[in-house]
Design an enzyme around this catalytic site. Structure first.
Site, PDB file in Angstrom:
ATOM      1  N   ASP A  80      -1.604  -0.462   6.149  1.00 48.71           N
ATOM      2  CA  ASP A  80      -1.802   0.284   7.392  1.00 48.71           C
ATOM      3  C   ASP A  80      -3.262   0.370   7.792  1.00 48.71           C
ATOM      4  O   ASP A  80      -3.565   0.787   8.905  1.00 48.71           O
ATOM      5  CB  ASP A  80      -1.262   1.715   7.244  1.00 48.71           C
ATOM      6  CG  ASP A  80      -2.177   2.568   6.375  1.00 48.71           C
ATOM      7  OD1 ASP A  80      -2.757   3.547   6.884  1.00 48.71           O
ATOM      8  OD2 ASP A  80      -2.317   2.261   5.173  1.00 48.71           O
ATOM      9  N   ASP A 109       0.872  -1.172   0.000  1.00 47.70           N
ATOM     10  CA  ASP A 109       0.000   0.000   0.000  1.00 47.70           C
ATOM     11  C   ASP A 109       0.915   1.231   0.000  1.00 47.70           C
ATOM     12  O   ASP A 109       2.109   1.123   0.293  1.00 47.70           O
ATOM     13  CB  ASP A 109      -0.891  -0.036   1.237  1.00 47.70           C
ATOM     14  CG  ASP A 109      -1.717   1.214   1.404  1.00 47.70           C
ATOM     15  OD1 ASP A 109      -2.433   1.579   0.464  1.00 47.70           O
ATOM     16  OD2 ASP A 109      -1.614   1.847   2.478  1.00 47.70           O
ATOM     17  N   ASP A 133      -0.147   5.213   0.815  1.00 51.01           N
ATOM     18  CA  ASP A 133      -0.350   6.245   1.827  1.00 51.01           C
ATOM     19  C   ASP A 133      -0.637   5.609   3.185  1.00 51.01           C
ATOM     20  O   ASP A 133      -1.580   4.835   3.334  1.00 51.01           O
ATOM     21  CB  ASP A 133      -1.498   7.161   1.430  1.00 51.01           C
ATOM     22  CG  ASP A 133      -1.386   8.532   2.072  1.00 51.01           C
ATOM     23  OD1 ASP A 133      -0.590   8.680   3.014  1.00 51.01           O
ATOM     24  OD2 ASP A 133      -2.074   9.457   1.623  1.00 51.01           O
TER      25      ASP A 133
END
Length: 243
Positions: free
Chosen positions: A184, A22, A24
């Site tokens: 995240d 991923d 951001d």
């Protein structure tokens, strides 16, 4: 970002065929820039930006806008809007600790890897250029999928790219076919697990409890706790300071 988290001395490792990362919250933190962007959009729509922020993290802008104002839920508008985020932000994105080193290691060791992001190609390219981060081998961006995370389509496409790349690097019955997703956000974790991948979560934007509840196989504070080396059958990834 989350508050201080107790780091343990526990460590483990696993052999993988490649990485899906991923962007951001995992490679960079552009929280303030994203908040600024949604404030501008909220002002245009005449709504409270907090309403957007409650559900927007880890999701494609086009999916968020489909619920807020379907007339703006098109790629021309979204790409133009996201292309401006890196340049209009008063608070530039910062690197997640350990991210640059990990990307450089993946490139140096020729480890198959891809960035799978809910952002558009314009947004991803903008941040990579501004921060001068290593260019990934492959990317899967918002425009490449029909449904965004937590739908697994993006990670399935990324996984196919990794395994195809792996065949060219190392043929053999003992090579690993496991692919590691690094995330995240709970939505991304669920997408990675649904795509049949192992998932490492970094506790940069959500609590350890939220990440584990979403199904993460391992949780670390950030990417400083991840090490990679070549080995028989694939690439051995070590996780230290497990949470």
């Amino acid at each position: 970002m989350t508050g201080e988290t107790q780091v343990s001395s526990e460590a483990t490792s696993h052999v993988f065929a490649g990485f899906l990362l991923d962007f951001d919250g995992t490679i960079i933190d552009s929280t303030e820039a994203i908040v600024e962007n949604w404030k501008r959009i909220a002002t245009d729509l005449g709504i409270d930006h907090e309403e957007i922020l409650r559900t927007s993290h880890g999701r494609r802008s086009i999916d968020v806008l489909q619920q807020l104002d379907p007339t703006k839920a098109n790629w021309e508008y979204v790409s133009k809007m996201e292309s401006q985020i890196p340049n209009l932000s008063r608070s530039p994105a910062v690197e997640i600790p350990g991210a640059r080193n990990l990307l450089e290691t993946l490139t140096k060791l020729h480890i198959p890897h891809a960035i799978v992001t809910s952002g558009t190609n314009a947004l991803l390219t903008g941040w990579l250029n501004i921060l001068q981060l290593p260019q990934p081998q492959h990317v899967t961006v918002a425009e490449d999928v029909t449904l965004g995370k937590p739908d697994p389509e993006g990670y399935r496409k990324g996984k196919d790219k990794i395994l195809a790349e792996r065949k060219h690097i190392d043929a053999g019955d003992d090579r690993s076919t496991d692919v590691l997703v690094v995330e995240d956000a709970p939505a991304g974790i669920r997408a990675g697990k649904a795509a049949g991948c192992k998932v490492l979560a970094v506790a940069t934007t959500h609590s350890v409890e939220q990440l584990k509840k979403a199904g993460a196989d391992w949780v670390v504070r950030d990417l400083r706790f991840v090490g990679v080396e070549r080995c028989d059958g694939g690439f051995r990834v070590g996780f230290s300071g497990l949470l």
